[in-house]
Design a protein around this motif. Structure first.
Motif, PDB file in Angstrom:
ATOM      1  N   ALA A  33       1.085  10.686  -8.133  1.00  0.00           N
ATOM      2  CA  ALA A  33       0.858  10.079  -8.889  1.00  0.00           C
ATOM      3  C   ALA A  33      -0.607  10.536 -10.557  1.00  0.00           C
ATOM      4  O   ALA A  33      -0.386  10.244 -11.243  1.00  0.00           O
ATOM      5  CB  ALA A  33       0.904   8.732  -8.798  1.00  0.00           C
ATOM      6  N   VAL A  34      -1.719  11.517  -9.085  1.00  0.00           N
ATOM      7  CA  VAL A  34      -2.076  11.980  -9.892  1.00  0.00           C
ATOM      8  C   VAL A  34      -2.070  12.958 -10.622  1.00  0.00           C
ATOM      9  O   VAL A  34      -2.260  13.074 -11.285  1.00  0.00           O
ATOM     10  CB  VAL A  34      -3.549  11.355  -8.899  1.00  0.00           C
ATOM     11  N   TRP A  55       2.440   9.733  -1.761  1.00  0.00           N
ATOM     12  CA  TRP A  55       2.558   8.963  -2.895  1.00  0.00           C
ATOM     13  C   TRP A  55       1.374   9.002  -4.342  1.00  0.00           C
ATOM     14  O   TRP A  55       1.297   9.411  -5.603  1.00  0.00           O
ATOM     15  CB  TRP A  55       2.425   7.728  -2.990  1.00  0.00           C
ATOM     16  N   TRP A  56       0.539   8.299  -3.772  1.00  0.00           N
ATOM     17  CA  TRP A  56      -1.297   8.682  -4.872  1.00  0.00           C
ATOM     18  C   TRP A  56      -1.237  10.041  -5.598  1.00  0.00           C
ATOM     19  O   TRP A  56      -1.997  10.085  -6.770  1.00  0.00           O
ATOM     20  CB  TRP A  56      -1.937   7.712  -3.802  1.00  0.00           C
ATOM     21  N   LEU A  57      -1.017  10.533  -4.602  1.00  0.00           N
ATOM     22  CA  LEU A  57      -1.311  12.419  -4.798  1.00  0.00           C
ATOM     23  C   LEU A  57      -0.441  12.989  -5.823  1.00  0.00           C
ATOM     24  O   LEU A  57      -0.639  13.264  -6.801  1.00  0.00           O
ATOM     25  CB  LEU A  57      -1.346  13.564  -3.559  1.00  0.00           C
ATOM     26  N   PRO A  87      -0.147   7.996   1.147  1.00  0.00           N
ATOM     27  CA  PRO A  87      -1.576   8.641   0.515  1.00  0.00           C
ATOM     28  C   PRO A  87      -0.461   9.871  -0.134  1.00  0.00           C
ATOM     29  O   PRO A  87      -1.387  10.333  -1.418  1.00  0.00           O
ATOM     30  CB  PRO A  87      -2.267  10.076   1.118  1.00  0.00           C
ATOM     31  N   TYR A 107       0.842  -1.473   0.676  1.00  0.00           N
ATOM     32  CA  TYR A 107       0.060  -0.268  -0.129  1.00  0.00           C
ATOM     33  C   TYR A 107       0.599   0.855   0.281  1.00  0.00           C
ATOM     34  O   TYR A 107       2.014   1.917   0.940  1.00  0.00           O
ATOM     35  CB  TYR A 107      -0.997   0.165   1.284  1.00  0.00           C
ATOM     36  N   LEU A 108       0.887   1.556  -1.095  1.00  0.00           N
ATOM     37  CA  LEU A 108       1.223   3.162  -0.681  1.00  0.00           C
ATOM     38  C   LEU A 108       0.682   4.625  -0.402  1.00  0.00           C
ATOM     39  O   LEU A 108      -0.236   4.176   0.377  1.00  0.00           O
ATOM     40  CB  LEU A 108       1.212   4.217  -2.791  1.00  0.00           C
TER      41      LEU A 108
END
Length: 182
Positions: free
Chosen positions: A38-39, A34-36, A32, A29-30
């Protein structure tokens, strides 16, 4: 102290099952952040693609005009008129209400020359007299060739400036409000 029943101990031990550990999770699980990131990267890639596509669509009429100009038969008697029509069609596509669309002869020649930057005008191929070229019975091939090479140069190097006065968007707004010139 508590007393321990030594006889019940082997029976209780037999009833116990082995302790089962939970299965190891292989999911990664990344965080948050990293998700931001990526987006954000995907959004930037989409914006760059959109800008590139807009540039392609803006340049498409120029490519079509250059291909059509290359396909013209320069030996035809109406070749100068075809070249002029092709340039005016390109201008119509870029700026539909440009006043130069109604020019002919020397006015059209001056528009073509003046629409180039000053530093590019020095490298312009010789442009023959268009009025004579259009209305000659059989124009000289060298003049037609010079006009065609100028047209290629003009299509490649011109940057059409926004004309002064009202733009078509302003005209549409004005007419939609009901104001009409009489």
């Amino acid at each position: 102290m508590a007393t321990v029943n030594k006889h019940a101990q082997p029976e209780a031990l037999a009833q116990l099952a082995d302790i089962q550990e939970p299965a190891l999770s292989n999911d990664w699980y990344l965080a948050p952040g990293w998700w931001l990131l990526a987006v954000l990267v995907l959004t930037l890639l989409w914006l760059f693609y959109r800008k590139y596509r807009q540039h392609q669509l803006k340049q498409a009429p120029k490519g079509f005009a250059l291909k059509a100009l290359a396909a013209l038969d320069l030996g035809a008697p109406d070749a100068p008129a075809q070249i002029t029509a092709l340039l005016k069609r390109y201008l119509l596509n870029q700026q539909p209400d440009h006043p130069a669309l109604s020019y002919s002869g020397e006015a059209w020649r001056q528009f073509l020359l003046n629409s180039l930057h000053a530093n590019q005008q020095a490298a312009v191929p010789e442009l023959p007299d268009l009025l004579v070229l259009h209305y000659q019975g059989s124009p000289q091939h060298s003049d037609v060739q010079a006009y065609a090479s100028f047209a290629v140069y003009w299509l490649q190097h011109t940057v059409l400036r926004q004309q002064t006065g009202q733009t078509s968007a302003q005209n549409k707004t004005r007419f939609s409000k009901g104001a009409v010139d009489v």
